[in-house]
Design an enzyme around this catalytic site. Structure first.
Site, short mmCIF file in Angstrom:
data_model
loop_
_atom_site.label_atom_id
_atom_site.label_comp_id
_atom_site.label_asym_id
_atom_site.label_seq_id
_atom_site.Cartn_x
_atom_site.Cartn_y
_atom_site.Cartn_z
N LYS A 1 -7.43 -5.37 13.03
CA LYS A 1 -6.21 -4.76 13.56
C LYS A 1 -5.76 -5.44 14.86
O LYS A 1 -4.58 -5.49 15.19
CB LYS A 1 -6.43 -3.25 13.77
CG LYS A 1 -6.67 -2.49 12.47
CD LYS A 1 -5.45 -2.60 11.57
CE LYS A 1 -5.61 -1.89 10.25
NZ LYS A 1 -4.40 -1.95 9.41
N GLY B 1 0.82 -1.22 0.00
CA GLY B 1 0.00 0.00 0.00
C GLY B 1 0.84 1.25 0.00
O GLY B 1 0.58 2.20 0.73
N ALA B 2 1.85 1.28 -0.87
CA ALA B 2 2.80 2.41 -0.86
C ALA B 2 2.47 3.43 -1.95
O ALA B 2 3.23 4.37 -2.16
CB ALA B 2 4.23 1.89 -1.03
N ARG C 1 0.08 5.57 -1.86
CA ARG C 1 -0.42 6.82 -1.26
C ARG C 1 -0.45 6.69 0.26
O ARG C 1 -0.13 5.62 0.80
CB ARG C 1 -1.81 7.19 -1.79
CG ARG C 1 -2.84 6.10 -1.62
CD ARG C 1 -4.02 6.27 -2.57
NE ARG C 1 -4.84 5.06 -2.55
CZ ARG C 1 -5.94 4.93 -1.80
NH1 ARG C 1 -6.36 5.94 -1.05
NH2 ARG C 1 -6.61 3.80 -1.82
N SER D 1 -3.46 -0.46 14.39
CA SER D 1 -4.18 0.79 14.60
C SER D 1 -4.47 0.95 16.09
O SER D 1 -4.58 -0.05 16.82
CB SER D 1 -5.51 0.77 13.86
OG SER D 1 -6.34 1.83 14.27
N TYR E 1 -12.96 -3.60 11.13
CA TYR E 1 -11.67 -2.92 11.07
C TYR E 1 -10.91 -3.12 12.38
O TYR E 1 -9.75 -3.55 12.38
CB TYR E 1 -11.89 -1.43 10.80
CG TYR E 1 -10.61 -0.64 10.71
CD1 TYR E 1 -9.81 -0.72 9.58
CD2 TYR E 1 -10.18 0.16 11.77
CE1 TYR E 1 -8.62 -0.02 9.50
CE2 TYR E 1 -8.99 0.87 11.70
CZ TYR E 1 -8.22 0.78 10.56
OH TYR E 1 -7.03 1.47 10.47
N ALA F 1 -11.34 -5.37 14.69
CA ALA F 1 -11.01 -6.79 14.91
C ALA F 1 -9.83 -7.22 14.04
O ALA F 1 -8.94 -7.95 14.49
CB ALA F 1 -12.24 -7.65 14.62
N ASN G 1 1.50 -2.54 5.34
CA ASN G 1 0.80 -1.29 5.61
C ASN G 1 -0.57 -1.21 4.94
O ASN G 1 -1.47 -0.55 5.46
CB ASN G 1 1.68 -0.12 5.12
CG ASN G 1 0.88 1.14 4.93
OD1 ASN G 1 0.59 1.85 5.89
ND2 ASN G 1 0.48 1.43 3.69
N1 LIG Z 1 -5.14 6.99 8.25
C1 LIG Z 1 -5.38 6.68 9.49
O1 LIG Z 1 -5.95 7.47 10.23
C2 LIG Z 1 -4.94 5.34 10.04
C3 LIG Z 1 -5.02 5.14 11.43
C4 LIG Z 1 -4.60 3.92 11.95
C5 LIG Z 1 -4.12 2.94 11.11
N2 LIG Z 1 -4.08 3.17 9.76
C6 LIG Z 1 -3.59 2.08 8.93
O2 LIG Z 1 -2.51 2.50 8.14
C7 LIG Z 1 -2.50 1.79 6.91
C8 LIG Z 1 -2.46 2.78 5.74
O3 LIG Z 1 -3.61 3.60 5.82
P1 LIG Z 1 -3.81 4.92 4.94
O4 LIG Z 1 -4.60 5.85 5.77
O5 LIG Z 1 -2.53 5.33 4.35
O6 LIG Z 1 -4.79 4.32 3.81
P2 LIG Z 1 -5.13 4.87 2.36
O7 LIG Z 1 -4.71 6.27 2.20
O8 LIG Z 1 -6.57 4.52 2.15
O9 LIG Z 1 -4.21 3.94 1.41
C9 LIG Z 1 -4.44 2.57 1.38
C10 LIG Z 1 -3.34 1.84 0.66
O10 LIG Z 1 -3.63 0.44 0.71
C11 LIG Z 1 -3.72 -0.08 -0.59
N3 LIG Z 1 -4.81 -1.06 -0.69
C12 LIG Z 1 -6.12 -0.88 -0.39
N4 LIG Z 1 -6.83 -1.98 -0.72
C13 LIG Z 1 -5.96 -2.87 -1.25
C14 LIG Z 1 -6.09 -4.16 -1.80
N5 LIG Z 1 -7.26 -4.80 -1.92
N6 LIG Z 1 -4.96 -4.77 -2.25
C15 LIG Z 1 -3.77 -4.16 -2.18
N7 LIG Z 1 -3.59 -2.92 -1.69
C16 LIG Z 1 -4.67 -2.28 -1.22
C17 LIG Z 1 -4.00 1.09 -1.51
O11 LIG Z 1 -3.51 0.79 -2.81
P3 LIG Z 1 -4.07 1.53 -4.16
O12 LIG Z 1 -4.20 2.98 -3.83
O13 LIG Z 1 -3.01 1.27 -5.18
O14 LIG Z 1 -5.36 0.89 -4.53
C18 LIG Z 1 -3.23 2.22 -0.80
O15 LIG Z 1 -1.88 2.22 -1.19
C19 LIG Z 1 -3.75 0.91 6.92
O16 LIG Z 1 -3.42 -0.40 7.32
C20 LIG Z 1 -4.61 1.57 7.95
O17 LIG Z 1 -5.53 0.67 8.54
C21 LIG Z 1 -4.47 4.33 9.22
#
Ligand SMILES: NC(=O)c1ccc[n+]([C@@H]2O[C@H](COP(=O)([O-])OP(=O)(O)OC[C@H]3O[C@@H](n4cnc5c(N)ncnc54)[C@H](OP(=O)(O)O)[C@@H]3O)[C@@H](O)[C@H]2O)c1
Length: 254
Positions: free
Chosen positions: A164, A16-17, A19, A146, A160, A162, A91
């Site tokens: 995590k 998930g790199a 974005r 998370s 979500y 669960a 990630n």
């Molecule tokens: N943002 C927050 O507040 C927050 C808080 C706690 C934990 N987290 C955790 O941090 C991590 C990153 O979150 P983020 O906020 O950066 O999310 P995001 O902006 O929604 O980005 C999600 C990333 O995951 C990839 N992804 C989504 N579905 C996928 C699938 N089916 N197969 C392969 N790749 C997939 C996307 O790829 P594409 O774009 O190429 O489709 C994207 O690179 C997640 O595990 C999230 O649960 C985030």
């Protein structure tokens, strides 16, 4: 004792790199010298941009983590391409909002989709990375969980939270029982971090909801998570294996 975080010569897979937090982590790792496998699902152009910007012969790699058959090939594909693998940062993740009043079919489908992407595919990647790391008697796994795993989440994000939580117990087990094989495993538990995922949540609950929750004045950004990941990949923090590092701007301390 050198205190420089130096990842030169190392290959790190970041899922998930394309974005968000993953992009920030890829930038941080490359800044410390690593060659990054920039994994993406839908956003190939963004992934290409990340990979080109960070340099170090980084490259993109595609896999839909909701498809467990595809996931089975990911670790090998990176090793084939790069000739080595030193660390994995799991990630990629999704947060599907589904009310507890939804019909059973809709609710169950969201639950399963969440588990496949957030936990089941992550477990497969860990299994394969562990096998490779055991062979070379060295390797780092950093799993992005998370705050929700510890604090719980709202009723529309039960799957979500669960998923995590599952990451936490899996990572602790890896750390405790593969440590003598050279495998180190860590959990990072972010709070609200300014990304598309958090935007979806804030569209629903408002930005003040997030800001009022934290101890600092600014919402966390991907660049606030990246340095910790680089440190953990460097080997300088190996004796913290199994630990969880909260990066939630003081919104949940425990
Ligand atoms: N943002 C927050 O507040 C927050 C808080 C706690 C934990 N987290 C955790 O941090 C991590 C990153 O979150 P983020 O906020 O950066 O999310 P995001 O902006 O929604 O980005 C999600 C990333 O995951 C990839 N992804 C989504 N579905 C996928 C699938 N089916 N197969 C392969 N790749 C997939 C996307 O790829 P594409 O774009 O190429 O489709 C994207 O690179 C997640 O595990 C999230 O649960 C985030």
């Amino acid at each position: 004792m050198s205190m420089k975080i130096d990842l030169s010569g190392k290959v790190v897979l970041v899922t998930g790199a394309s974005r968000g937090i993953g992009e920030g982590i890829a930038q941080g790792l490359a800044g410390a010298g690593a060659r990054v496998a920039v994994h993406y699902n839908h956003n190939k152009k963004e992934a290409e941009k990340v990979s080109q910007n960070i340099g170090n012969q980084s490259f993109i790699i595609n896999c839909d983590l909701s498809d467990l058959n595809q996931t089975t090939g990911l670790v090998d594909a990176v090793i084939q391409k790069a000739g080595r693998l030193d660390a994995v940062v799991n990630n990629a993740g999704i947060a599907i909002s589904v009310p507890d009043t939804a019909d059973d079919e809709t609710w169950t489908s969201a639950w399963l989709q969440t588990m496949n992407v957030n936990l089941n595919s992550l477990a497969i990647i860990c299994k394969q990375a562990v096998a490779h790391f055991k062979q070379q008697q060295q390797g780092h796994i950093i799993n992005i969980s998370s705050r929700a795993a510890f604090r719980g989440d709202t009723t529309d994000y039960l799957a979500y939270a669960a998923s995590k939580g599952g990451i936490v117990s899996l990572t602790r087990s890896i750390a405790r029982y593969y440590g003598k094989d050279g495998v180190k495993a860590f959990i990072i538990a972010p709070g609200f971090t300014r990304t598309d995922m958090a935007q979806d949540f804030m569209d629903q609950y408002g930005e003040d909801y997030a800001l009022n929750d934290i101890a600092l004045n600014q919402l966390t950004e991907p660049k606030d998570i990246a340095p910790m990941v680089a440190l953990l990949c460097s080997g300088l923090a190996d004796h913290a294996t199994g630990c969880t590092i909260d990066i939630n701007a003081g919104s949940y301390v425990h």
